[in-house]
Design an enzyme around this catalytic site. Structure first.
Site, PDB file in Angstrom:
ATOM      1  N   VAL A  86       3.909  -0.718   4.599  1.00  0.00           N
ATOM      2  CA  VAL A  86       3.546   0.555   3.973  1.00  0.00           C
ATOM      3  C   VAL A  86       2.511   0.299   2.877  1.00  0.00           C
ATOM      4  O   VAL A  86       2.277  -0.847   2.500  1.00  0.00           O
ATOM      5  CB  VAL A  86       4.787   1.263   3.371  1.00  0.00           C
ATOM      6  CG1 VAL A  86       5.801   1.566   4.458  1.00  0.00           C
ATOM      7  CG2 VAL A  86       5.422   0.433   2.270  1.00  0.00           C
ATOM      8  N   GLU A 158      -0.174 -10.724   5.775  1.00  0.00           N
ATOM      9  CA  GLU A 158      -1.194 -10.644   6.817  1.00  0.00           C
ATOM     10  C   GLU A 158      -2.556 -10.997   6.211  1.00  0.00           C
ATOM     11  O   GLU A 158      -2.913 -10.496   5.170  1.00  0.00           O
ATOM     12  CB  GLU A 158      -1.208  -9.229   7.402  1.00  0.00           C
ATOM     13  CG  GLU A 158      -2.135  -9.056   8.555  1.00  0.00           C
ATOM     14  CD  GLU A 158      -2.002 -10.170   9.569  1.00  0.00           C
ATOM     15  OE1 GLU A 158      -0.921 -10.333  10.145  1.00  0.00           O
ATOM     16  OE2 GLU A 158      -2.985 -10.917   9.771  1.00  0.00           O
ATOM     17  N   CYS A 273      -7.964  -4.411  -0.617  1.00  0.00           N
ATOM     18  CA  CYS A 273      -7.151  -5.547  -1.074  1.00  0.00           C
ATOM     19  C   CYS A 273      -7.641  -6.247  -2.330  1.00  0.00           C
ATOM     20  O   CYS A 273      -6.855  -6.495  -3.236  1.00  0.00           O
ATOM     21  CB  CYS A 273      -7.057  -6.584   0.037  1.00  0.00           C
ATOM     22  SG  CYS A 273      -6.094  -6.001   1.418  1.00  0.00           S
TER      23      CYS A 273
HETATM   24  C1  UDX Z   1      -9.795  -9.168   2.842  1.00  0.00           C
HETATM   25  C2  UDX Z   1      -9.471 -10.626   3.229  1.00  0.00           C
HETATM   26  O1  UDX Z   1     -10.631 -11.248   3.792  1.00  0.00           O
HETATM   27  C3  UDX Z   1      -8.317 -10.672   4.216  1.00  0.00           C
HETATM   28  O2  UDX Z   1      -7.955 -12.014   4.489  1.00  0.00           O
HETATM   29  C4  UDX Z   1      -7.129  -9.920   3.623  1.00  0.00           C
HETATM   30  O3  UDX Z   1      -6.059  -9.895   4.550  1.00  0.00           O
HETATM   31  C5  UDX Z   1      -7.527  -8.509   3.253  1.00  0.00           C
HETATM   32  O4  UDX Z   1      -8.646  -8.525   2.358  1.00  0.00           O
HETATM   33  P1  UDX Z   1     -11.156  -7.196   4.017  1.00  0.00           P
HETATM   34  O5  UDX Z   1     -11.047  -6.537   2.681  1.00  0.00           O
HETATM   35  O6  UDX Z   1     -10.779  -6.431   5.225  1.00  0.00           O
HETATM   36  O7  UDX Z   1     -10.257  -8.520   4.027  1.00  0.00           O
HETATM   37  O8  UDX Z   1     -12.679  -7.680   4.247  1.00  0.00           O
HETATM   38  P2  UDX Z   1     -13.548  -8.921   3.737  1.00  0.00           P
HETATM   39  O9  UDX Z   1     -14.330  -9.403   4.882  1.00  0.00           O
HETATM   40  O10 UDX Z   1     -12.749  -9.929   3.019  1.00  0.00           O
HETATM   41  O11 UDX Z   1     -14.581  -8.239   2.725  1.00  0.00           O
HETATM   42  C6  UDX Z   1     -14.182  -7.733   1.470  1.00  0.00           C
HETATM   43  C7  UDX Z   1     -15.386  -7.267   0.688  1.00  0.00           C
HETATM   44  O12 UDX Z   1     -16.178  -8.384   0.277  1.00  0.00           O
HETATM   45  C8  UDX Z   1     -16.348  -6.373   1.488  1.00  0.00           C
HETATM   46  O13 UDX Z   1     -16.793  -5.328   0.660  1.00  0.00           O
HETATM   47  C9  UDX Z   1     -17.474  -7.303   1.866  1.00  0.00           C
HETATM   48  O14 UDX Z   1     -18.680  -6.646   2.076  1.00  0.00           O
HETATM   49  C10 UDX Z   1     -17.532  -8.191   0.627  1.00  0.00           C
HETATM   50  N1  UDX Z   1     -18.152  -9.499   0.888  1.00  0.00           N
HETATM   51  C11 UDX Z   1     -17.576 -10.366   1.765  1.00  0.00           C
HETATM   52  C12 UDX Z   1     -19.309  -9.864   0.197  1.00  0.00           C
HETATM   53  O15 UDX Z   1     -19.825  -9.099  -0.612  1.00  0.00           O
HETATM   54  N2  UDX Z   1     -19.852 -11.098   0.433  1.00  0.00           N
HETATM   55  C13 UDX Z   1     -19.295 -11.990   1.308  1.00  0.00           C
HETATM   56  O16 UDX Z   1     -19.831 -13.103   1.456  1.00  0.00           O
HETATM   57  C14 UDX Z   1     -18.122 -11.608   1.993  1.00  0.00           C
HETATM   58  P1  ADP Z   2      -2.508  -0.851   5.048  1.00  0.00           P
HETATM   59  O1  ADP Z   2      -3.998  -0.961   4.881  1.00  0.00           O
HETATM   60  O2  ADP Z   2      -1.749  -1.779   4.139  1.00  0.00           O
HETATM   61  O3  ADP Z   2      -2.047  -0.947   6.466  1.00  0.00           O
HETATM   62  P2  ADP Z   2      -2.308   2.054   5.109  1.00  0.00           P
HETATM   63  O4  ADP Z   2      -2.364   3.003   3.958  1.00  0.00           O
HETATM   64  O5  ADP Z   2      -3.406   2.047   6.118  1.00  0.00           O
HETATM   65  O6  ADP Z   2      -2.090   0.602   4.482  1.00  0.00           O
HETATM   66  O7  ADP Z   2      -0.954   2.301   5.933  1.00  0.00           O
HETATM   67  C1  ADP Z   2       0.290   2.470   5.371  1.00  0.00           C
HETATM   68  C2  ADP Z   2       1.077   3.489   6.213  1.00  0.00           C
HETATM   69  O8  ADP Z   2       2.433   3.473   5.773  1.00  0.00           O
HETATM   70  C3  ADP Z   2       0.597   4.944   6.072  1.00  0.00           C
HETATM   71  O9  ADP Z   2       0.247   5.441   7.338  1.00  0.00           O
HETATM   72  C4  ADP Z   2       1.833   5.693   5.497  1.00  0.00           C
HETATM   73  O10 ADP Z   2       1.993   6.991   6.040  1.00  0.00           O
HETATM   74  C5  ADP Z   2       2.978   4.788   5.933  1.00  0.00           C
HETATM   75  N1  ADP Z   2       4.199   4.920   5.128  1.00  0.00           N
HETATM   76  C6  ADP Z   2       4.320   4.882   3.777  1.00  0.00           C
HETATM   77  N2  ADP Z   2       5.610   4.999   3.400  1.00  0.00           N
HETATM   78  C7  ADP Z   2       6.349   5.110   4.533  1.00  0.00           C
HETATM   79  C8  ADP Z   2       7.756   5.249   4.820  1.00  0.00           C
HETATM   80  N3  ADP Z   2       8.667   5.273   3.853  1.00  0.00           N
HETATM   81  N4  ADP Z   2       8.138   5.345   6.119  1.00  0.00           N
HETATM   82  C9  ADP Z   2       7.213   5.301   7.115  1.00  0.00           C
HETATM   83  N5  ADP Z   2       5.895   5.156   6.911  1.00  0.00           N
HETATM   84  C10 ADP Z   2       5.447   5.063   5.646  1.00  0.00           C
END
Ligand code: UDX
Ligand code: ADP
Ligand code: UDX
Length: 482
Positions: A86, A158, A273
């Protein structure tokens, strides 16, 4: 037969469960969510998230051993392993506002699991959570669960990145599983390990104690974000000295101890993240009485904010210190290419900065809808430590100042400047001469992702700024003050 249920059908839960279902045809996987539209999306031909290759995986498994449902209670009750995926946003008010993770959704999921479970469960933390969340969850389950029902909590963070989720899940650098160091804990770790072992080589499955697994996720994201802030900090120095950040990053990355990846200078990192997890890390450090460590990580975010601010200042100062009433094309709104996700995208701050200076902004992104852009720009950002806090625009101002274009050419027509904020491949091969001809002169390009060929664009006649690259004489004469 093992039954898996995942609570939360978001960017993490959806793709992760789809790949588990693909690789483990004998395991029944159900993804549940309280959001009806989300589940309807997963059950339709148009999935609620855009992720290359995901349609194919879902098509292969849906109706076989993968399903999506809003009947949360029933499927949690039936499962042996319950993943919790979630959302854990940053708290916006109260204790720890702007830093601590908001565990409301997590807590309500845990209480619900305790309520409905009649058989033993392995509960797996999938979404990133503060260190020691597992302990809190254990307590909730122990105090609210039915008599005789036993729980084991595992941390299995993850590491997939958006845009490459399917590839990352099919062939992960590592799978991390943390659990209690008791016989029951070890058995639970082994059960989850068995699931991944069907496609992930054994030496890539790491098992640790619970706290190491929880902290590793926060640390990994902090290290990745730190690399970007490091290269972005160097990009400012490159512009000041005449060095080229691409050359510097290439030379630095050749050192095997450093490595070449994640060294692309940019207008700033975004995504759901990095900022959230670092803020959370900062908060945890403060809570444990480690202000120096907190300060160290806080700087990674400060540099990211500085980089976005620096970009806006560069745009405004280059254009005679005013963009009032000038049309500025914004190419790319997603936080990175190959996703429609806009959470914490640097484009929000850049657009707000330009709008604050009264620019008229025309936005094009191949995957982000106009409604999403309007929502994002209307959102009030929580006011933590921001160099300048901007009030969101009213609906009328928004209508006057923001437009969404159907393509890059429409966005650039009659514009004074083009800002590239996402590194979509299509921006590398646009007909820039055509854009130049339709723009006011002098025509500016501000490349926040180093995607354009600077020399070629200068030949066409553009004034070009590209992050961390040697400056045009024009830009040298118009220094940006942060
Ligand atoms: C990140 C982590 O990579 C992943 O392992 C974790 O599970 C979730 O967070 P994400 O946010 O999906 O993943 O994308 P990522 O490719 O890491 O890029 C994050 C941000 O950094 C983006 O805005 C990207 O454009 C920027 N970035 C990335 C840069 O500006 N320069 C780079 O060299 C790499
Ligand atoms: P992530 O990027 O971590 O996957 P998201 O915001 O895309 O996060 O997804 C989280 C999901 O969890 C949403 O679709 C939201 O509706 C769901 N969620 C939050 N609380 C509950 C709950 N108590 N039971 C079921 N689903 C939930
Ligand atoms: C360094 C650079 O490695 C080298 O490329 C440059 O040319 C000169 O500076 P050096 O100082 O000789 O080389 O040794 P290095 O192996 O880099 O170690 C520097 C310090 O960091 C040592 O005190 C070492 O103990 C420490 N270190 C290194 C750690 O504490 N942890 C590590 O993981 C690595």
């Amino acid at each position: 037969m093992v039954k898996i249920c995942c609570i939360g059908a978001g960017y993490v839960g959806g793709p992760t469960m789809a790949v588990i279902a693909l690789k483990c045809p004998e395991i029944e996987v159900v993804v549940v969510d309280i959001s009806e539209p989300r589940i309807a999306g997963w059950n339709s031909e148009r999935l609620p998230i855009y992720e290359p290759g995901l349609d194919d995986v879902v098509r292969q498994c849906r109706g076989r051993n993968l399903s999506f449902s809003t009947d949360v209670h029933r499927h949690v009750a039936d499962a042996d392993i319950v993943f919790v995926s979630v959302n854990t946003p940053t708290k916006t008010c109260g204790l720890g506002a702007g830093k601590a993770a908001d565990l409301t959704y997590w807590e309500s999921a845990a209480r619900m699991i305790a309520d409905v479970s009649l058989s033993d469960k392995i509960v797996v933390e999938k979404s990133t959570v503060p260190v020691k969340t597992a302990e809190a969850i254990e307590k909730i389950l122990a105090h609210n669960g039915r008599r005789g029902v036993r729980y084991q909590i595992l941390s299995n963070p993850e590491f997939l990145a958006e845009g490459t989720a399917v590839r990352d899940l099919l062939s992960p650098d590592r799978v991390l599983i943390g659990g209690r160091e008791t016989p029951e804990g070890r058995a639970a770790v082994a059960a989850l390990r068995d699931v991944y072992a069907r496609w992930v080589p054994g030496d890539r499955i790491i098992t640790t104690n619970l706290w190491s697994a929880e902290l590793s996720k926060l640390a990994a994201n902090a290290f990745l974000a730190q690399r970007i802030s490091s290269v972005n900090a160097i990009s400012a120095l490159c512009e000041a000295t005449g060095a080229d950040v691409a050359e510097v990053a290439h030379s630095v990355g050749k050192d095997a101890r450093i490595g070449p990846r994640f060294l692309a200078a940019s207008v700033g990192f975004g995504g759901s993240c990095f900022q959230k997890d670092i803020l959370n890390l900062v908060y945890i450090c403060e809570c444990y009485g480690l202000p120096e460590v907190a300060g160290y990580w806080r700087e990674v975010i400060r540099i990211n904010d500085y980089q976005k601010c620096r970009f806006v200042n560069r745009v405004v100062s280059s254009m005679f210190n005013t963009v009032a009433g000038k049309k500025v094309a914004v190419l790319g709104f997603a936080f990175k290419k190959d996703t429609g996700d806009t959470r914490e995208t640097p484009a929000i701050d850049v657009c707000n900065g330009l709008l604050g200076d009264k620019a008229v902004v025309s936005i094009y992104d191949p995957q982000v809808t106009g409604e999403q852009v309007a929502r994002d720009l209307a959102m009030k950002k929580f006011d933590w430590d921001h160099p300048r806090h901007l009030q969101p625009l009213s609906a009328t101002e928004m209508a006057k100042q923001v437009a969404v274009a159907a393509d890059a050419y429409e966005a650039a027509r009659d514009a004074h400047a083009v800002c590239i904020l996402t590194e979509w491949d299509e921006f590398r091969s646009l007909d820039y001469k055509r854009m130049f001809d339709a723009m006011h002169k002098p025509a500016f390009i501000f490349d926040g992702r180093n995607v354009v060929d600077v020399a070629k664009l200068r030949e066409i006649g553009f004034v070009v700024y590209s992050i961390g690259k040697p400056l045009d004489d024009w830009l040298k004469d118009m220094p940006a003050v942060a």
